[in-house]
Scaffold this motif. Structure first.
Motif, PDB file in Angstrom:
ATOM      1  N   GLY A 198       0.811  -1.219   0.000  1.00 35.03           N
ATOM      2  CA  GLY A 198       0.000   0.000   0.000  1.00 35.03           C
ATOM      3  C   GLY A 198       0.840   1.262   0.000  1.00 35.03           C
ATOM      4  N   HIS A 199       1.920   1.270   0.779  1.00 38.19           N
ATOM      5  CA  HIS A 199       2.805   2.436   0.786  1.00 38.19           C
ATOM      6  C   HIS A 199       3.432   2.657  -0.584  1.00 38.19           C
ATOM      7  N   SER A 200       3.818   1.576  -1.247  1.00 37.76           N
ATOM      8  CA  SER A 200       4.429   1.708  -2.572  1.00 37.76           C
ATOM      9  C   SER A 200       3.419   2.227  -3.585  1.00 37.76           C
ATOM     10  N   ALA A 201       2.188   1.715  -3.549  1.00 39.85           N
ATOM     11  CA  ALA A 201       1.160   2.184  -4.476  1.00 39.85           C
ATOM     12  C   ALA A 201       0.838   3.650  -4.227  1.00 39.85           C
ATOM     13  N   GLY A 202       0.717   4.022  -2.936  1.00 40.46           N
ATOM     14  CA  GLY A 202       0.435   5.415  -2.620  1.00 40.46           C
ATOM     15  C   GLY A 202       1.575   6.342  -3.009  1.00 40.46           C
ATOM     16  N   ALA A 203       2.821   5.894  -2.794  1.00 41.97           N
ATOM     17  CA  ALA A 203       3.969   6.723  -3.172  1.00 41.97           C
ATOM     18  C   ALA A 203       4.053   6.881  -4.679  1.00 41.97           C
ATOM     19  N   ALA A 204       3.838   5.788  -5.420  1.00 44.01           N
ATOM     20  CA  ALA A 204       3.881   5.883  -6.883  1.00 44.01           C
ATOM     21  C   ALA A 204       2.806   6.821  -7.398  1.00 44.01           C
ATOM     22  N   MET A 205       1.614   6.722  -6.827  1.00 38.30           N
ATOM     23  CA  MET A 205       0.529   7.610  -7.241  1.00 38.30           C
ATOM     24  C   MET A 205       0.853   9.062  -6.921  1.00 38.30           C
ATOM     25  N   PHE A 206       1.286   9.321  -5.681  1.00 37.65           N
ATOM     26  CA  PHE A 206       1.544  10.701  -5.262  1.00 37.65           C
ATOM     27  C   PHE A 206       2.680  11.323  -6.058  1.00 37.65           C
ATOM     28  N   PHE A 207       3.766  10.596  -6.233  1.00 37.87           N
ATOM     29  CA  PHE A 207       4.912  11.175  -6.926  1.00 37.87           C
ATOM     30  C   PHE A 207       4.668  11.271  -8.432  1.00 37.87           C
ATOM     31  N   THR A 208       3.818  10.418  -8.987  1.00 35.99           N
ATOM     32  CA  THR A 208       3.426  10.596 -10.389  1.00 35.99           C
ATOM     33  C   THR A 208       2.613  11.873 -10.544  1.00 35.99           C
ATOM     34  N   VAL A 209       1.704  12.121  -9.608  1.00 30.14           N
ATOM     35  CA  VAL A 209       0.958  13.385  -9.607  1.00 30.14           C
ATOM     36  C   VAL A 209       1.920  14.561  -9.480  1.00 30.14           C
ATOM     37  N   ALA A 210       2.877  14.455  -8.549  1.00 31.35           N
ATOM     38  CA  ALA A 210       3.826  15.548  -8.343  1.00 31.35           C
ATOM     39  C   ALA A 210       4.693  15.782  -9.580  1.00 31.35           C
ATOM     40  N   ILE A 211       5.085  14.715 -10.254  1.00 31.39           N
ATOM     41  CA  ILE A 211       5.914  14.864 -11.449  1.00 31.39           C
ATOM     42  C   ILE A 211       5.134  15.550 -12.560  1.00 31.39           C
ATOM     43  N   LEU A 212       3.910  15.136 -12.792  1.00 29.36           N
ATOM     44  CA  LEU A 212       3.111  15.766 -13.846  1.00 29.36           C
ATOM     45  C   LEU A 212       2.791  17.222 -13.499  1.00 29.36           C
ATOM     46  N   MET A 213       2.536  17.509 -12.233  1.00 30.58           N
ATOM     47  CA  MET A 213       2.316  18.894 -11.834  1.00 30.58           C
ATOM     48  C   MET A 213       3.570  19.732 -12.052  1.00 30.58           C
ATOM     49  N   THR A 214       4.736  19.155 -11.767  1.00 32.72           N
ATOM     50  CA  THR A 214       5.991  19.864 -12.004  1.00 32.72           C
ATOM     51  C   THR A 214       6.184  20.158 -13.487  1.00 32.72           C
ATOM     52  N   ILE A 215       5.847  19.186 -14.323  1.00 28.51           N
ATOM     53  CA  ILE A 215       6.032  19.359 -15.770  1.00 28.51           C
ATOM     54  C   ILE A 215       5.144  20.475 -16.306  1.00 28.51           C
TER      55      ILE A 215
END
Length: 297
Positions: free
Chosen positions: A141-158
């Motif tokens: 669950g932590h890995s899924a949540g981290a992947a989701m959150f950091f994917t959101v953060a990466i796209l927001m950064t872009i």
């Protein structure tokens, strides 16, 4: 700092689809191996889990650090961070981006919890466990949540930054943080390697898939900030486009031009980085930036 969804569009439209499909395929393969108790995968999981336990055991400071990582990147913390990002997107009048952020959190965290109930895989067991935790193991669950959150953060950064190191450096750091959160679950002795990989792939594929479904079709010229919408508008004449007589070119088109072509000849479009203005007009009058005083025939 304007939202520009066009920055997240790759040169080929199929790239985003592949970025979502590849981790989804990896997750499906791992899920089949776990459901069928594939011997090689289970043996590899045991070897990695025992090695990670030996590395962590006896280092109380390292265990405390891993516990802190687990708290910082818990589902509750990710939910709060996503709510703040969604509120920021709404403030910047990006409704579809806000919906995508909320939907990604619900799908990744909620979907992962349902998958745990489906597979019901036990967590690693040790004589002296480093961390006590209940529930099932696959996927993490932590890995899924981290992947989701950091994917959101990466796209927001872009979509908020231009090209160059100011985009590459934070994107690289965010990607490494996602991998680090997943690895921390193995060293803490609460997940297997396949749990972590499956969780990372699930969170990433869900987030990118929802981006394609919800946001890709909403791509358009940037809104700009609510406090200064004119500066970030998609088409807006600057002061440098005014003629010597003080009248803007949009109000005094070149002689002989048709009404339908007046806007095209004087339109100013901001480039991708937002650093300069470029003219898209044509004709001698548009190039020189002043009205054409040639006589009508």
């Amino acid at each position: 700092m304007a939202f520009d969804l066009r920055r997240a569009e790759p040169g080929r439209r199929s790239v985003l689809g592949w970025l979502a499909a590849i981790p989804a395929a990896i997750f499906v393969i791992l899920a089949i191996f776990i459901a069928t108790d594939a011997g090689p995968v289970l043996d590899l999981d045991d070897e990695v889990a025992n090695w990670a336990y030996d590395v962590t055991a006896g280092h109380a400071g390292f265990v405390s650090f891993l516990d802190a990582v687990a708290v910082i990147f818990s589902n509750l913390a990710c939910g709060i961070a996503l709510a703040l990002l969604a509120a920021f997107a709404l403030y910047r009048r990006e409704r579809m981006v806000a919906i995508w952020i909320v939907a990604s959190g619900i799908a990744a965290i909620g979907g992962n919890a349902l998958l745990k109930l489906v597979f019901q895989r036990d967590r690693p067991t040790f004589v002296e466990p480093l961390h006590e935790i209940g529930g099932y193991s696959f996927p993490s669950g932590h890995s899924a949540g981290a992947a989701m959150f950091f994917t959101v953060a990466i796209l927001m950064t872009i979509i908020l930054t231009g090209r160059g190191f100011k985009r590459r450096i934070p994107v690289t750091i965010l990607g490494l943080l996602a991998i680090g959160v997943g690895a921390s679950r193995i060293f803490l002795g609460v997940h297997y390697l396949s749990d972590v990989i499956a969780g990372l792939c699930f969170g990433m594929s869900v987030t990118l898939g929802l981006w394609i479904l919800l946001v890709t079709n909403a791509t358009r010229l940037p809104h700009g900030s609510p406090s200064s919408p004119a500066r970030d508008a998609s088409v807006w004449p600057s002061s440098s486009t005014r003629s010597r007589s003080g009248t803007s070119r949009s109000s005094r088109p070149a002689c002989g031009s048709s009404p339908s072509s007046r806007v095209d000849r004087t339109a100013l479009v901001r480039d991708d980085g937002g650093r300069s203005w470029s003219r898209t007009g044509h004709g001698r009058a548009a190039r020189r930036g002043r009205p054409d005083h040639r006589r009508r025939r």
